[in-house]
Design a protein around this motif. Structure first.
Motif, PDB file in Angstrom:
ATOM      1  N   LEU A   3      47.795   1.372  21.959  1.00 40.99           N
ATOM      2  CA  LEU A   3      47.459   2.815  22.036  1.00 40.99           C
ATOM      3  C   LEU A   3      45.821   2.717  22.573  1.00 40.99           C
ATOM      4  O   LEU A   3      45.195   1.823  22.446  1.00 40.99           O
ATOM      5  N   ALA A   4      45.523   3.986  23.261  1.00 37.47           N
ATOM      6  CA  ALA A   4      44.296   4.168  23.550  1.00 37.47           C
ATOM      7  C   ALA A   4      43.665   5.529  22.996  1.00 37.47           C
ATOM      8  O   ALA A   4      44.432   6.764  23.271  1.00 37.47           O
ATOM      9  N   ILE A   5      42.641   5.380  22.463  1.00 35.45           N
ATOM     10  CA  ILE A   5      42.017   6.657  21.943  1.00 35.45           C
ATOM     11  C   ILE A   5      40.887   6.960  23.305  1.00 35.45           C
ATOM     12  O   ILE A   5      39.912   6.269  23.447  1.00 35.45           O
ATOM     13  N   ILE A   6      41.016   8.160  23.636  1.00 32.98           N
ATOM     14  CA  ILE A   6      39.847   8.748  24.930  1.00 32.98           C
ATOM     15  C   ILE A   6      39.398  10.025  24.529  1.00 32.98           C
ATOM     16  O   ILE A   6      39.865  10.789  24.354  1.00 32.98           O
ATOM     17  N   THR A   7      38.115   9.890  24.221  1.00 30.54           N
ATOM     18  CA  THR A   7      37.382  11.077  24.222  1.00 30.54           C
ATOM     19  C   THR A   7      37.090  11.937  25.603  1.00 30.54           C
ATOM     20  O   THR A   7      36.680  11.059  26.319  1.00 30.54           O
ATOM     21  N   GLY A   8      37.110  13.163  25.446  1.00 32.66           N
ATOM     22  CA  GLY A   8      36.835  13.657  27.138  1.00 32.66           C
ATOM     23  C   GLY A   8      37.866  13.371  28.142  1.00 32.66           C
ATOM     24  O   GLY A   8      37.846  13.280  29.030  1.00 32.66           O
ATOM     25  N   ALA A   9      39.079  13.304  27.327  1.00 29.01           N
ATOM     26  CA  ALA A   9      40.435  12.788  28.123  1.00 29.01           C
ATOM     27  C   ALA A   9      41.016  13.869  29.245  1.00 29.01           C
ATOM     28  O   ALA A   9      41.848  13.611  29.954  1.00 29.01           O
ATOM     29  N   THR A  26      50.616   2.054  28.046  1.00 26.80           N
ATOM     30  CA  THR A  26      49.703   2.250  26.797  1.00 26.80           C
ATOM     31  C   THR A  26      50.135   3.866  26.433  1.00 26.80           C
ATOM     32  O   THR A  26      49.742   4.850  27.153  1.00 26.80           O
ATOM     33  N   GLY A  27      50.108   4.223  25.136  1.00 27.00           N
ATOM     34  CA  GLY A  27      50.198   5.619  24.515  1.00 27.00           C
ATOM     35  C   GLY A  27      48.743   6.110  24.242  1.00 27.00           C
ATOM     36  O   GLY A  27      47.781   5.195  24.428  1.00 27.00           O
ATOM     37  N   ILE A  28      48.685   7.238  24.391  1.00 25.85           N
ATOM     38  CA  ILE A  28      47.455   7.898  24.609  1.00 25.85           C
ATOM     39  C   ILE A  28      47.142   8.727  23.273  1.00 25.85           C
ATOM     40  O   ILE A  28      48.055   9.724  22.898  1.00 25.85           O
ATOM     41  N   ILE A  29      45.811   8.866  22.787  1.00 24.10           N
ATOM     42  CA  ILE A  29      45.523   9.924  21.761  1.00 24.10           C
ATOM     43  C   ILE A  29      44.217  10.076  22.371  1.00 24.10           C
ATOM     44  O   ILE A  29      43.116   9.883  22.629  1.00 24.10           O
ATOM     45  N   SER A  30      44.521  11.790  22.943  1.00 19.78           N
ATOM     46  CA  SER A  30      43.394  12.243  23.613  1.00 19.78           C
ATOM     47  C   SER A  30      42.492  13.099  22.657  1.00 19.78           C
ATOM     48  O   SER A  30      43.034  13.846  21.714  1.00 19.78           O
ATOM     49  N   VAL A  31      41.178  13.165  22.716  1.00 22.01           N
ATOM     50  CA  VAL A  31      40.128  13.709  21.596  1.00 22.01           C
ATOM     51  C   VAL A  31      39.362  14.422  22.742  1.00 22.01           C
ATOM     52  O   VAL A  31      38.301  14.099  23.554  1.00 22.01           O
ATOM     53  N   SER A  32      39.501  15.976  22.614  1.00 24.51           N
ATOM     54  CA  SER A  32      38.664  16.784  23.474  1.00 24.51           C
ATOM     55  C   SER A  32      39.003  18.020  23.130  1.00 24.51           C
ATOM     56  O   SER A  32      39.465  18.559  22.149  1.00 24.51           O
ATOM     57  N   ARG A  33      37.972  18.965  23.647  1.00 27.31           N
ATOM     58  CA  ARG A  33      37.818  20.441  23.472  1.00 27.31           C
ATOM     59  C   ARG A  33      39.097  21.081  24.220  1.00 27.31           C
ATOM     60  O   ARG A  33      39.322  22.277  23.691  1.00 27.31           O
ATOM     61  N   THR A  34      39.555  20.656  25.261  1.00 22.06           N
ATOM     62  CA  THR A  34      40.469  21.405  25.985  1.00 22.06           C
ATOM     63  C   THR A  34      41.711  20.348  26.141  1.00 22.06           C
ATOM     64  O   THR A  34      41.505  19.205  26.100  1.00 22.06           O
ATOM     65  N   GLU A  35      42.814  20.875  26.690  1.00 24.68           N
ATOM     66  CA  GLU A  35      43.971  20.256  26.741  1.00 24.68           C
ATOM     67  C   GLU A  35      44.318  19.963  28.368  1.00 24.68           C
ATOM     68  O   GLU A  35      44.136  20.869  29.228  1.00 24.68           O
ATOM     69  N   ASN A  36      44.991  18.926  28.572  1.00 28.14           N
ATOM     70  CA  ASN A  36      45.415  18.617  30.001  1.00 28.14           C
ATOM     71  C   ASN A  36      46.952  18.570  29.911  1.00 28.14           C
ATOM     72  O   ASN A  36      47.581  17.442  29.540  1.00 28.14           O
ATOM     73  N   PRO A  37      47.613  19.365  30.157  1.00 23.28           N
ATOM     74  CA  PRO A  37      49.363  19.486  30.086  1.00 23.28           C
ATOM     75  C   PRO A  37      49.834  18.192  30.934  1.00 23.28           C
ATOM     76  O   PRO A  37      50.926  17.811  30.644  1.00 23.28           O
ATOM     77  N   PHE A  54      41.994  18.292  19.059  1.00 25.49           N
ATOM     78  CA  PHE A  54      41.074  19.111  19.519  1.00 25.49           C
ATOM     79  C   PHE A  54      39.918  18.921  18.917  1.00 25.49           C
ATOM     80  O   PHE A  54      39.897  19.153  17.454  1.00 25.49           O
ATOM     81  N   CYS A  55      38.652  18.621  19.473  1.00 24.76           N
ATOM     82  CA  CYS A  55      37.485  18.535  18.551  1.00 24.76           C
ATOM     83  C   CYS A  55      36.297  18.591  19.368  1.00 24.76           C
ATOM     84  O   CYS A  55      36.045  18.142  20.848  1.00 24.76           O
ATOM     85  N   ASN A  56      35.241  19.167  18.822  1.00 20.44           N
ATOM     86  CA  ASN A  56      33.866  19.509  19.783  1.00 20.44           C
ATOM     87  C   ASN A  56      33.049  18.313  19.121  1.00 20.44           C
ATOM     88  O   ASN A  56      32.478  18.325  17.802  1.00 20.44           O
ATOM     89  N   LEU A  57      32.837  17.140  19.740  1.00 20.67           N
ATOM     90  CA  LEU A  57      31.989  16.199  19.422  1.00 20.67           C
ATOM     91  C   LEU A  57      30.540  16.114  18.804  1.00 20.67           C
ATOM     92  O   LEU A  57      29.900  15.454  18.568  1.00 20.67           O
ATOM     93  N   SER A  58      30.113  17.615  18.993  1.00 18.66           N
ATOM     94  CA  SER A  58      28.874  17.810  18.718  1.00 18.66           C
ATOM     95  C   SER A  58      28.787  18.050  17.452  1.00 18.66           C
ATOM     96  O   SER A  58      27.520  18.386  16.712  1.00 18.66           O
TER      97      SER A  58
END
Length: 248
Positions: A3-9, A26-37, A54-58
């Motif tokens: 698995l890969a965790i990617i912020t701003g993915a 590799t499976g993906i865990i996306s951490v971002s404010r918006t979605e990329n379908p 969905f997460c605002n990293l600030s």
């Protein structure tokens, strides 16, 4: 499972890293404010795991909440290998010291420096899978650029965190590794923000405008491929700052 965790993915380099990792199985865990379908679609086509947080990293509170759920998922999935890409970043505020917007300054510090440290701290504490953490840095970490005091400082901070955490992991005899990766100048939304700066705020404005006009910006796919090739095909040195120009 890997698995890969990617912020701003959802866009830019993060999306390109996700695409390549999906192709590699590799499976993906996306951490971002918006979605990329398109990422979810690509993952389905390649029959690999995909999850979106969905997460605002600030916001430290949002980060803590998201990664509480995320670590529970990791404990359920028990991946044999975990890659963590602390990729999300912001360039603002662009301006000289004495003229910085404090709200933007605080956001810069949270996204570029505090969030990667918090994420690394949480995962190193909670995850037993063999893990490689990649902190996306910048050449600005190593030289002053007029108008970029916040960005230069936070990226310098992430380099030092990377080196220090690597030393601590080595002392503890850990199998985890942590590196920094400097991607160079890419054709991203951040570059658009830079080019729209005021000349009085950013001394090198014309140089960065010329990068775009002369086609000198690398595409994010090329940079992502160089990084993923490094991780999958070479023995990496924990604590090292890798530079894209040395890999292409």
């Amino acid at each position: 499972m890997k698995l890969a965790i990617i912020t701003g993915a959802s866009k830019g380099l993060g999306a390109s890293i996700a695409e390549r990792m999906i192709i590699e199985g590799t499976g993906i865990i996306s951490v971002s404010r918006t979605e990329n379908p398109e990422l979810a679609k690509l993952a389905a086509e390649n029959q690999v795991f995909f999850a979106q947080y969905f997460c605002n990293l600030s916001s430290p509170d949002e980060l803590e909440s998201a990664f509480s759920e995320l670590t529970a998922l990791l404990q359920e999935k028990q991946p044999e290998t975990l890659y963590v890409f602390n990729n999300a970043g912001v360039i603002d505020p662009i301006g000289t010291a004495g003229n910085l917007d404090h709200a933007a300054l605080i956001q810069n510090a949270h996204v570029n420096l505090i969030a990667p440290i918090m994420i690394s701290n949480i995962l190193l504490r909670e995850v037993s899978s063999e893990m490689t953490i990649v902190n996306i840095t910048s050449g600005a970490a190593e030289r002053p650029i007029q108008g970029w005091s916040a960005y230069c400082s936070t990226k310098a901070g992430i380099n030092m965190f990377t080196e220090t955490a690597a030393l601590e992991l080595q002392t503890a005899g850990s199998r985890h590794k942590i590196i920094a990766f400097s991607p160079g100048v890419m054709d991203t939304a951040m570059q658009g923000t830079i080019r729209s700066s005021a000349k009085e705020a950013f001394h090198d404005l014309e140089k960065f405008q010329a990068y775009k006009e002369k086609g000198m910006l690398r595409d994010t796919e090329t940079v992502a491929n160089a990084l993923v090739d490094l991780l999958l095909q070479k023995e990496i040195e924990s604590g090292k700052v890798y530079y894209v120009n040395d890999l292409i």
